[in-house]
Design a protein around this motif. Structure first.
Motif, mmCIF file in Angstrom:
data_model
loop_
_atom_site.group_PDB
_atom_site.id
_atom_site.type_symbol
_atom_site.label_atom_id
_atom_site.label_comp_id
_atom_site.label_asym_id
_atom_site.label_seq_id
_atom_site.Cartn_x
_atom_site.Cartn_y
_atom_site.Cartn_z
ATOM 1 N N GLY A 180 -4.963 -1.451 0.835
ATOM 2 C CA GLY A 180 -6.058 -1.372 1.918
ATOM 3 C C GLY A 180 -6.108 -2.332 2.803
ATOM 4 N N LEU A 181 -6.424 -2.125 4.165
ATOM 5 C CA LEU A 181 -6.459 -3.118 5.034
ATOM 6 C C LEU A 181 -7.863 -3.145 5.943
ATOM 7 C CD1 LEU A 181 -5.028 -5.589 7.096
ATOM 8 C CD2 LEU A 181 -4.039 -4.204 8.164
ATOM 9 N N SER B 226 -13.573 -3.858 -11.775
ATOM 10 C CA SER B 226 -12.567 -3.335 -11.738
ATOM 11 C C SER B 226 -11.094 -4.439 -11.801
ATOM 12 C CB SER B 226 -12.253 -2.553 -10.244
ATOM 13 O OG SER B 226 -11.924 -3.325 -9.260
ATOM 14 N N HIS B 227 -9.913 -4.018 -11.688
ATOM 15 C CA HIS B 227 -8.757 -4.705 -11.592
ATOM 16 C C HIS B 227 -8.599 -4.967 -10.220
ATOM 17 C CE1 HIS B 227 -7.339 -0.578 -10.884
ATOM 18 N NE2 HIS B 227 -6.270 -0.988 -10.107
ATOM 19 N N LEU B 228 -9.100 -4.577 -9.305
ATOM 20 C CA LEU B 228 -8.783 -4.773 -7.669
ATOM 21 C C LEU B 228 -8.888 -6.045 -7.346
ATOM 22 C CD1 LEU B 228 -10.329 -1.453 -6.165
ATOM 23 C CD2 LEU B 228 -8.004 -2.009 -6.998
ATOM 24 N N ARG B 229 -7.799 -6.383 -6.484
ATOM 25 C CA ARG B 229 -7.929 -7.850 -6.034
ATOM 26 C C ARG B 229 -8.029 -7.924 -4.507
ATOM 27 N NH1 ARG B 229 -2.485 -10.714 -7.054
ATOM 28 N NH2 ARG B 229 -3.296 -10.741 -9.266
ATOM 29 N N VAL B 230 -9.171 -8.608 -3.916
ATOM 30 C CA VAL B 230 -9.374 -8.911 -2.645
ATOM 31 C C VAL B 230 -9.061 -10.210 -1.955
ATOM 32 C CG1 VAL B 230 -11.294 -8.675 -0.812
ATOM 33 C CG2 VAL B 230 -11.377 -7.405 -2.712
ATOM 34 N N ASP C 211 -4.643 -5.811 -3.281
ATOM 35 C CA ASP C 211 -5.368 -4.141 -3.080
ATOM 36 C C ASP C 211 -6.042 -4.190 -2.027
ATOM 37 O OD1 ASP C 211 -4.716 -3.276 -5.840
ATOM 38 O OD2 ASP C 211 -5.629 -5.029 -6.442
ATOM 39 N N ILE C 212 -6.868 -5.033 -1.444
ATOM 40 C CA ILE C 212 -7.663 -4.957 -0.270
ATOM 41 C C ILE C 212 -7.375 -6.363 0.476
ATOM 42 C CG2 ILE C 212 -9.726 -4.575 0.830
ATOM 43 C CD1 ILE C 212 -10.899 -2.940 -1.597
ATOM 44 N N LEU C 213 -6.706 -6.226 1.550
ATOM 45 C CA LEU C 213 -6.835 -7.525 2.507
ATOM 46 C C LEU C 213 -7.897 -7.361 4.021
ATOM 47 C CD1 LEU C 213 -5.070 -10.057 3.029
ATOM 48 C CD2 LEU C 213 -3.649 -8.565 4.545
ATOM 49 N N VAL C 214 -8.364 -8.302 3.923
ATOM 50 C CA VAL C 214 -9.485 -8.634 5.098
ATOM 51 C C VAL C 214 -9.081 -9.581 5.976
ATOM 52 C CG1 VAL C 214 -11.884 -8.524 5.770
ATOM 53 C CG2 VAL C 214 -11.144 -7.790 3.301
ATOM 54 N N ALA C 215 -8.672 -9.298 7.037
ATOM 55 C CA ALA C 215 -7.914 -10.093 8.026
ATOM 56 C C ALA C 215 -8.296 -10.198 9.726
ATOM 57 C CB ALA C 215 -6.525 -9.690 7.950
ATOM 58 N N THR C 216 -8.308 -11.178 10.108
ATOM 59 C CA THR C 216 -8.195 -11.267 11.729
ATOM 60 C C THR C 216 -6.910 -10.823 12.280
ATOM 61 O OG1 THR C 216 -7.847 -13.541 11.723
ATOM 62 C CG2 THR C 216 -10.103 -12.932 12.055
ATOM 63 N N THR D 124 -2.500 2.316 2.938
ATOM 64 C CA THR D 124 -2.722 3.642 3.330
ATOM 65 C C THR D 124 -4.173 3.846 3.875
ATOM 66 O OG1 THR D 124 -3.129 4.241 1.092
ATOM 67 C CG2 THR D 124 -1.098 5.105 2.111
ATOM 68 N N PHE D 125 -5.097 2.753 3.849
ATOM 69 C CA PHE D 125 -6.371 2.608 4.277
ATOM 70 C C PHE D 125 -6.391 1.732 5.389
ATOM 71 C CE2 PHE D 125 -7.193 4.531 0.172
ATOM 72 C CZ PHE D 125 -8.286 5.477 0.425
#
Length: 418
Positions: A78-79, A102-106, A127-132, A151-152
Motif C-alpha cells: 500500500g502506498l 497486527s503484523h503490518l509494517r509501516v 506493507d504500507i509506505l508513506v512517501a513524498t 494495489t492501494f
C-alpha cells in the motif's frame, strides 16, 4: 449514533481503535470507510482536522491484514503519497498506531533524510509506505523499491501536491503500480485542476463530501486587523503577550520572512522557533516536537513546511502575511480548532494585501470580522495574483520559487524531494 463497530472493520482493528480511546467516527470517516471496504475508489473532501487519515488508513489496514505472509524484499503493498515531510511523518505516526496489534509494517521515505538508511529499510519489504513523490522516484531509480505489487494508492492533500507541481511525478508513479488498484484521493479544497487528477487516477469514484470545499471548521473564530506592514510585528507581540499559555502558529509568506520574524520574537523574550524549506529535516522535526510539548509557544512557518502539523493544542493561528493562494488560508486556519476544540484565526492585512483578503472571503463566502483598523481607501497597485502559487513575483520584487516543485518554465523537471 454511528460507532466504529457499525462500519464493518475487523474485530482486531476495532480493539486497536478502542485502546486509543476512539469510539465515534467523524463524518468523513462514517461516509468514506464503508466505500473503501467495498473496494471502491473514493474522492474524499473534508475540512482539515476532521480525521481524513483514519478515513483511508483504517480500511486499508483492514484489507492488508487479510494478506498472508510478509511482503517480498523491496516490494510495497500500500502506498500513501503526501506533499511534505511533516505530513508524511504525521500520517505514518497515525498508521503505526492502527497496525499496533497486527503484523503490518509501516515505513517512511522523505527527502532530507539518509537515503542509505531508507534503502536498507525498504530492502525488507513494506506493507504500507508513506512517501513524498520526489524521494520515492529517487529510490525507484536506484532500484531500491518495486511498486508493481502496490494495489492501494492514497493521495493525501492532493490539492497541495498539484500546487507544488508534483503532477508529473504522480503520473510516473501511477504507471509503476500494480493492477487492479484501489485509489483514494483526499483533500480539504477542490481547485479546478483537481478534476484532471481525479479522471487520471480514479475509476468510477464515490465522491464523499462532508463540508463544502473552502469552508473552515465551525469552531474557528476568524478576525482581521488592517495594519501597515511595519506595524505587524508590534501587533503580533501584543496579541501573543495577551495569550501567553496558548500555542500560536504564525504564517509567513517566505522562508526569509519566517526566519527573520522568529529571531525577532526570540530577541523579545518569546519562546519561538521556525520551520521552513531552508531548515534540515532534523531541525524541522525538533521544532515540531518542542511546539507539540509546549516548550515552544510560538512556531513561525511557511505554508509548505506547516503541512502535517496536527496538534490539537494550537489555540491561535496568525496570518502574519496573507497567502497568495486563497485555498492556503483554509489550510492554515485548519491547524487550530482540531479534535473538536475551538480556536482563533487572526489575519493581518496591509493595504497591498486587500485583494488577497477579498479572494479569501470570496472562496469562503463570508465576511471576516474586522478587529481593528480599516481598509485603505485607495489600494496600492499589486501584481496579479498567481492562483497556482508559483512563477509570479512576490511583494517587494522577490521572485517566487517553490522549494518542493519545478522552477518556472521547466515543467518536465521532477520536483525536488520534499
Amino acid at each position: 449514533m454511528t460507532q466504529f463497530s457499525d462500519l464493518g472493520l475487523s474485530p482486531n482493528l476495532l480493539k486497536t481503535i478502542e485502546q486509543q480511546g476512539f469510539t465515534t467516527p467523524t463524518p468523513i470517516q462514517m461516509q468514506a470507510i464503508p466505500h473503501v471496504l467495498e473496494g471502491r475508489d473514493v474522492m474524499g473532501l473534508a475540512q482539515t482536522g476532521t480525521g481524513k487519515t483514519a478515513a483511508f488508513g483504517l480500511p486499508m489496514v483492514h484489507h492488508l491484514t487479510k494478506l498472508h505472509g510478509k511482503p517480498a524484499p523491496k516490494t510495497v503493498r500500500g502506498l500513501v503519497l503526501a506533499p511534505t515531510r511533516e505530513l508524511v511523518n504525521q500520517i505514518a505516526e497515525n498508521l503505526r498506531a492502527y497496525v499496533k496489534n497486527s503484523h503490518l509494517r509501516v515505513n517512511v521515505v522523505v527527502g532530507g533524510a539518509s537515503i542509505g538508511k531508507q534503502i536498507g529499510v525498504l530492502s525488507k519489504g513494506t506493507d504500507i509506505l508513506v512517501a513524498t513523490p520526489g524521494r520515492l522516484l529517487d529510490l525507484v531509480d536506484r532500484r531500491a523499491v518495486q511498486l508493481n505489487t502496490a494495489t492501494f494508492l492514497v493521495l493525501d492533500e492532493a490539492d497541495q501536491m498539484l500546487d507544488l507541481g508534483f503532477i508529473h511525478a504522480l503520473r510516473k508513479i501511477a504507471k509503476l503500480l500494480g493492477e487492479p488498484r484501489q485509489t483514494l484521493l483526499f483533500s480539504a479544497t477542490m481547485p479546478k485542476n483537481m478534476a484532471e487528477l481525479a479522471q487520471s487516477y480514479l475509476k468510477d469514484p464515490v465522491r464523499v463530501e462532508v463540508a463544502r470545499p473552502g469552508l473552515a471548521a465551525d469552531k474557528v473564530r476568524q478576525s482581521v486587523h488592517f495594519v501597515g506592514q511595519k506595524e505587524k510585528s508590534t501587533l503580533l507581540k501584543k496579541l501573543l503577550a495577551e495569550s501567553p499559555d496558548g500555542l500560536s502558529l504564525v504564517f509567513s509568506r517566505t522562508k526569509h520572512g519566517a526566519e527573520k520574524l522568529k529571531k525577532h520574537l526570540v530577541e523579545q523574550g518569546f519562546a519561538a522557533d521556525s520551520i521552513h524549506g531552508n531548515k534540515s529535516q532534523g531541525q524541522r522535526e525538533r521544532a515540531i516536537r518542542s511546539f507539540k510539548s509546549g516548550e515552544t509557544k510560538v512556531l513561525v512557518a511557511t505554508d509548505v513546511a506547516a503541512r502535517g502539523i496536527d496538534i490539537p493544542g494550537v489555540s491561535h493561528v496568525y496570518n502574519f502575511d496573507l497567502p497568495d493562494v486563497a485555498e492556503n488560508y483554509v489550510h492554515r486556519i485548519g491547524r487550530t480548532a482540531r479534535a473538536g476544540r475551538g480556536g482563533e484565526a487572526i489575519a493581518f492585512c496591509n493595504p497591498s494585501e486587500q485583494s488577497l483578503l477579498r479572494a479569501v472571503e470570496k472562496l469562503m463566502k463570508i465576511s471576516i470580522r474586522v478587529e481593528s483598523g480599516q481598509p485603505a481607501a485607495v489600494e496600492p497597485s499589486a501584481k496579479p495574483q498567481n492562483r497556482r502559487g508559483g512563477g509570479g513575483k512576490k511583494p517587494g520584487g522577490q521572485q517566487h520559487r517553490r522549494s518542493n516543485g519545478p522552477k518556472g518554465g521547466q515543467r518536465n523537471r521532477r520536483p525536488r524531494a520534499a
